[in-house]
Write an enzyme that holds these catalytic residues in place. Structure first.
Site, PDB file in Angstrom:
ATOM      1  N   LEU A   3       0.847  -1.196   0.000  1.00  0.00           N
ATOM      2  CA  LEU A   3       0.000   0.000   0.000  1.00  0.00           C
ATOM      3  C   LEU A   3       0.885   1.251   0.000  1.00  0.00           C
ATOM      4  CD1 LEU A   3      -2.727   1.541   0.402  1.00  0.00           C
ATOM      5  CD2 LEU A   3      -2.498   1.133   2.861  1.00  0.00           C
ATOM      6  N   GLY A  17       2.202   7.714   3.111  1.00  0.00           N
ATOM      7  CA  GLY A  17       2.463   6.945   4.313  1.00  0.00           C
ATOM      8  C   GLY A  17       1.208   6.952   5.146  1.00  0.00           C
ATOM      9  N   ILE A  37       8.166  -2.206   1.401  1.00  0.00           N
ATOM     10  CA  ILE A  37       7.253  -3.339   1.465  1.00  0.00           C
ATOM     11  C   ILE A  37       7.953  -4.540   2.114  1.00  0.00           C
ATOM     12  CG2 ILE A  37       5.758  -4.894   0.168  1.00  0.00           C
ATOM     13  CD1 ILE A  37       4.982  -1.830   0.236  1.00  0.00           C
ATOM     14  N   ALA A  40      -5.421  -6.938  11.085  1.00  0.00           N
ATOM     15  CA  ALA A  40      -4.016  -7.245  11.368  1.00  0.00           C
ATOM     16  C   ALA A  40      -3.478  -6.513  12.594  1.00  0.00           C
ATOM     17  CB  ALA A  40      -3.165  -6.902  10.147  1.00  0.00           C
ATOM     18  N   ARG A  56      23.105  -9.700  38.745  1.00  0.00           N
ATOM     19  CA  ARG A  56      24.082  -8.625  38.716  1.00  0.00           C
ATOM     20  C   ARG A  56      24.298  -8.065  40.135  1.00  0.00           C
ATOM     21  NH1 ARG A  56      28.442  -6.093  36.471  1.00  0.00           N
ATOM     22  NH2 ARG A  56      28.260  -3.818  36.586  1.00  0.00           N
ATOM     23  N   GLN A  77      18.245   0.137  30.111  1.00  0.00           N
ATOM     24  CA  GLN A  77      18.670   0.908  31.271  1.00  0.00           C
ATOM     25  C   GLN A  77      19.055  -0.009  32.440  1.00  0.00           C
ATOM     26  OE1 GLN A  77      18.994   4.127  30.967  1.00  0.00           O
ATOM     27  NE2 GLN A  77      19.814   4.443  33.019  1.00  0.00           N
ATOM     28  N   GLU A 117       2.234  -0.256  10.039  1.00  0.00           N
ATOM     29  CA  GLU A 117       0.795  -0.565  10.054  1.00  0.00           C
ATOM     30  C   GLU A 117      -0.006   0.568  10.691  1.00  0.00           C
ATOM     31  OE1 GLU A 117      -0.703  -4.397  10.346  1.00  0.00           O
ATOM     32  OE2 GLU A 117       1.095  -5.355   9.616  1.00  0.00           O
TER      33      GLU A 117
END
Lengths: 387, 398, 268
Positions: free
Chosen positions: A127, A133, A159, A244, A270, A339, A366
């Site tokens: 599209l 856009g 695409i 979608a 850690r 972070q 999308e």
């Protein structure tokens, strides 16, 4: 500790387990390399085909499993836990196939869907253009009738699966002066006369997925490649994207979950100032927010996907919400993950910097999250006007 | 023995067809068994549609075990040389034979090997049975198995031991099955029980967490395969005398449907993992593939081989042939340097026999330190370059 | 073997404790059984894949056979989710205590019940016992040739046989053999496929037959403890010597201390 019970059926749980297995066994071991060398994940596509996942959303009569939006969301969430570049490649094929599932005639379904369901052919959706856009109506690609053929001219941009897919659903202008009714959808096959590809784009993230231009220069396709009726192009595009978008939300959930897992595991081992950093509230609070927002995202995506599968028609607002919130969360969660891992998080040896680079696209493709807000805002306006 | 109920037999020939040993023939529409060739494997019994065949079972307890005498070692030749494990087996078998006061026989199977028999005697054998046939020049599992089983039935040794090598582990189980006797795989120790005279066969169980001693007290022979590098060979003594016996196997035993079309010996890069005296092993603590070269460099300086944990080979940093541990190879070098290896039990069982174990790991609680001789708590990425440099200097290398 | 019938392939699998989840308490010398999962023996996945590869190429019915407790049907279901057509659990209390001799007898009885078999695949060994004896022993029982430690496989003779690469310590043999044959597989032979959703759903619903000693017509004297000549005489916990000495100091000092000791020991 209890997990949220989403009341999945046995089959849905199987989809989750299988997709998770593929993410862990097949995707995670290679994701860093695929990202580094920008290689298209063909091997993994074969695994997904073997697993029947390409058939998830295709009706059973065409060799698929007849699953709905929700089943698709469950699968992509787990795949995205491994890598969203790979998952986007998978999801883009669904995006190319949905228009055929929704609007194809019997012949077109016969011809394309079983191949897509089996993974023999990958699909893509075209599209976006350089000048179109967020403003999809700004497309310039044209399709002109010429006897038994349509002749396409123009260039589609960015695409996903471009050049790798075999089957493309393309939106092109058929009547420039008819505005929203001036576009139609077509099926174009790789190898069609006058159809070629631009170079593979270099991207910030999502680097294992292939993104190319589709170039139509007097591309002649038989008349029966028109999808749906003439003039329905934008409707087809919008319906496809509505279906979608929760999938993008689900991808965001999977990615966020992966970032959270990395963060908690790291914070537990850690040691700084003589103790694991997870014992510091500064870290705990970040992790708590991440976990809560992820669960909220998941609940939202699942609820909306189920609503869609229940047959709800006017889904634009809900679908936009299912994309908007989880993708914003994914950006935040992956940024926080980097972070928490600190200097290590910024290094390519650890997976979270890729997650953060990848996450950004979720807020863009999308339909940007600004456009999603527009959709939601306009829907609210309409809704309240009716009250 | 195999009994044929002539009343039931319809002469269909099913049994003749399935018999791998050519022991059954159909004569006058009835099956007939050649007891010499019959191994009592039972294949025919299971096949007979009429249920006409049966194997008479002497209850295991009633078997006369006393007629089985002597200790056998199955030798193994690679590229014209005996594998070290052959001599290791002979060293231990000598002890076993002396403890039982019986002769020690070495079995030498292959082609053109007769002049090698003396070497087996010099390493402890009293007698060598040479089975020399062109048709044994390639290793063919079933042919080798039938020949050895045939010999064993004829000579009735009390004990048969072989190397737990690729070939030993391939055909010795076939021999044990043909002989319907017990076999203990991958033993690390063999002793004769002083009271009962039974062979005590010790092997790791549960991935090496437990050592189990196995006996086979109701059948003969007692069979075991033994891991290379765990037993001690005797020094060769060329003054030793012994008997060399030739045996020509019945040709049908050599018939096989397996055809070796090519046999390739691969050049090894550097010393092989199981042959070298020094192994330097890479573990997860190396963190990334590029750091593997630190381990390779130390191995080079020590003239040793590179090993790896399963995590490393699974990640594809190095081929699986380098994997040390339960699902990889077992090593017992003089020096084992574990670099960034945490020490999962599955790994430990593959290297615990090493003489000196050096462990380098960030985590002072890592299980690898439980079996280490010397422990260095530190970052392998920092330690290894220093160690390599100093060892090279020590050994006069660059 | 009959030409007109569909090819029959058997894959033998075993359910084993997951090596990752098995923990051992070295102090008390006991196995920590809590949370130990049962999984398919890792090498057996490659046997399954080899059988399925052959099925893809030649068309065949693949049957998975496992001997174990009734719960071993989970292993059969997993094999079926990869594409194995059918499966059988050979299970009977009378099988308890089987050593490899009794196991090969039992498996051979079950396989014979399946009819003519063209190929049998086994993993090179099971990670709980590590004996590598069942494959070769089973071949003897079935009266078919056995090729062990196979790392490459190719169909030859127009689908009538296999060319196999059999690894040895110092190299390899290429061997050719016509069906029927038993092959034991190495992990380098192939990459096991992922399960498929359709097969997974089918496997979930499948009824997995359980065959007892009676079903396979097993001779009581040859199964379980009766049929197992080897027995455990005694066990002991290996002592991991804790004579360990930590070398202290800066990295330089640690290395110097180590080199000094290695020189004293005469290894460098």
């Amino acid at each position: 500790m209890a997990k949220v019970n989403y009341f999945l059926t046995e089959e849905q749980q199987m989809i989750v387990d299988l997709a998770h297995q593929i993410a862990v066994e097949k995707i995670i071991p290679v994701r860093a390399r695929l990202d580094e060398i920008e290689e298209f994940p063909w091997d993994i596509m074969k695994d997904l085909a073997q697993a029947d996942l390409f058939g998830l959303y295709i009706p059973e009569e065409y060799g698929g499993l007849g699953g709905g939006c929700f089943e698709n969301c469950l699968a992509v969430e787990q795949l995205a836990y491994g890598c969203i570049a790979v998952t986007t490649t998978f999801a883009a094929s669904a995006l190319g196939a949905y228009p055929i599932v929704l609007f194809g005639n019997e012949e077109q379904k016969e011809r394309y869907l079983s191949d897509i369901a089996s993974g023999r052919r990958l699909a893509a959706f075209g599209l976006t253009e350089a000048g179109a856009g967020s403003d999809a109506a700004g497309i310039k690609t044209t399709a002109v009738e010429d006897g038994d053929y349509w002749v396409l001219n123009g260039t589609k941009q960015w695409i996903t699966n471009g050049g790798e897919a075999e089957v493309y659903t393309i939106i092109a202008l058929t009547d420039k002066n008819k505005g929203a009714r001036g576009a139609s959808a077509f099926i174009v096959e790789k190898g069609d006369e006058g159809f070629s590809f631009g170079k593979k784009e270099k991207k910030m993230g999502l680097r294992a997925s292939a993104t190319r231009e589709l170039i139509f220069s007097d591309c002649r396709i038989p008349k029966d490649r028109l999808l749906g009726r003439r003039g329905a192009g934008f409707i087809i595009a919008m319906k496809t994207l509505d279906l979608a978008r929760p999938g993008i939300g689900a991808i965001a959930v999977g990615l966020s979950q992966a970032a959270l897992d990395e963060s908690v595991n790291y914070a537990r081992q850690r040691v700084q100032f003589g103790q694991p950093i997870i014992s510091f509230q500064a870290i705990q609070h970040m992790l708590a927010d991440m976990a809560t927002q992820i669960e909220a995202s998941r609940a939202l995506v699942y609820a909306i996907a189920r609503t869609i599968d229940a047959g709800e028609k006017d889904i634009s607002k809900l679908s936009a919400m299912a994309k908007l919130f989880p993708t914003d969360v994914a950006m935040k969660v992956t940024t926080d993950a980097v972070q928490i891992l600190g200097g290590y998080g910024y290094m390519k040896e650890y997976p979270v910097e890729k997650m953060m680079r990848d996450a950004k696209i979720l807020q863009i493709y999308e339909g940007t999250n600004q456009i999603q807000r527009n959709v939601i805002g306009q829907a609210l306006n309409k809704e309240y006007a009716r009250r | 023995m195999l009994r044929i109920d002539i009343e039931k037999c319809i002469g269909c020939g099913e049994c003749e067809e399935v018999c791998s040993f050519g022991a059954i023939t159909i004569v006058d529409d009835k099956a007939r068994v050649d007891e010499e060739s019959c191994t009592l494997c039972g294949t025919c019994v299971d096949t007979c549609p009429e249920g006409a065949l049966s194997i008479e079972k002497e209850g295991a307890e009633e078997l006369d075990l006393s007629s089985w005498k002597g200790v056998w070692v199955v030798s193994e030749i690679k590229n014209g040389l005996f594998s070290p494990v052959t001599f290791e087996l002979l060293g231990k078998a000598r002890e076993l034979a002396d403890a039982r006061n019986v002769p020690l026989t070495a079995i030498l199977m292959g082609y053109g090997l007769r002049d090698k028999a003396d070497e087996l005697i010099s390493r402890g054998a009293d007698r060598v049975i040479v089975v020399d046939s062109k048709r044994l020049s390639d290793f063919i599992d079933d042919a080798y198995a039938r020949v050895l089983a045939h010999l064993a039935k004829k000579e009735m040794p009390e004990i048969i031991i072989a190397g737990a090598t690729a070939t030993g582990r391939a055909f010795i189980p076939q021999v044990a099955t043909i002989l319907e006797t017990g076999l203990t795989a991958d033993c690390t120790g063999l002793e004769i029980d002083k009271e009962s005279g039974q062979l005590l066969q010790t092997r790791p169980a549960f991935g090496g967490n437990l050592m189990a001693t196995i006996i086979c007290d109701t059948r003969r022979p007692q069979m075991a395969t033994v891991r290379p590098h765990v037993l001690k060979a005797l020094e060769p003594d060329t003054s030793r005398k012994g008997e060399i016996v030739d045996f020509e196997p019945p040709s049908e035993l050599l018939d096989s449907r397996i055809k070796v079309v090519e046999s390739v010996t691969e050049e090894q890069k550097g010393p092989g993992l199981t042959e070298t005296e020094i192994v330097v092993t890479a573990g997860r603590g190396l963190e990334k593939k590029e750091n593997l070269k630190l381990v390779e460099e130390l191995a080079r300086c020590l003239d040793g081989a590179v090993g790896a944990t399963r995590a490393i080979t699974d990640a594809g940093w190095i081929s699986h042939s380098h994997q040390v541990g339960q699902t990889g190879v077992t090593v017992s070098p003089r020096l084992y340097v574990a670099c960034g290896v945490s020490g999962a039990i599955q790994h430990l069982v593959g290297m615990q026999g090493s003489e000196i174990i050096v462990a380098i790991n960030k985590d002072k609680d890592a299980p690898i330190f439980d079996i280490a001789t010397y422990g260095i708590v530190g970052d392998v990425k920092e330690i290894l370059p220093i160690l390599s440099k100093k060892i090279c200097k020590e050994r006069g290398l660059d | 073997m009959p030409e007109d019938k569909v090819m029959n392939i058997v894959v033998c699998i075993k359910q084993v404790p997951d090596a990752e989840s098995v923990k051992w308490d070295h102090k008390t010398g006991t196995l920590i059984r809590d949370g130990v999962k049962s999984v398919i023996n890792p090498f057996d996945y490659h046997a399954i894949e080899a059988a399925l590869t052959l099925k893809d190429e030649l068309g065949a019915k693949v049957t998975a056979v496992t001997m174990g407790p009734p719960q071993a049907e989970e292993a059969i279901r997993e094999a079926m989710s990869m594409g194995v057509d059918e499966g059988v659990v050979v299970s009977d209390r009378a099988f308890a205590g089987s050593d490899t001799l009794a196991t090969t007898y039992t498996l051979s009885r079950a396989i014979k019940r399946l009819g003519d078999v063209h190929a049998v695949f086994c993993g090179k060994q099971a990670i709980d016992g590590d004996t590598a004896q069942v494959g070769p022993g089973l071949a003897v029982r079935l009266g078919i040739p056995c090729v062990t430690y196979v790392s490459e496989m190719e169909v030859i003779n127009g689908g009538k046989g296999l060319r196999l690469k059999r690894l040895k310590e110092d190299g390899f043999d290429m061997v050719e053999v016509d069906f029927p044959v038993l092959v034991t597989t190495l992990s380098t032979l192939n990459t096991p496929r992922v399960p498929s959703l359709k097969a997974k759903m089918k496997a979930k619903r499948a009824k997995i037959p359980v065959w007892t000693a009676g079903d396979i017509g097993a001779d009581k004297k040859r199964i379980g403890l009766n049929g197992s000549p080897t027995k455990v005489h005694s066990t002991y916990i290996p002592k991991f010597e804790a004579k360990r000495e930590f070398l202290e100091g800066s990295p330089e000092e640690q290395v110097d201390a180590l080199i000094k000791r290695l020189k004293e020991a005469g290894v460098i």
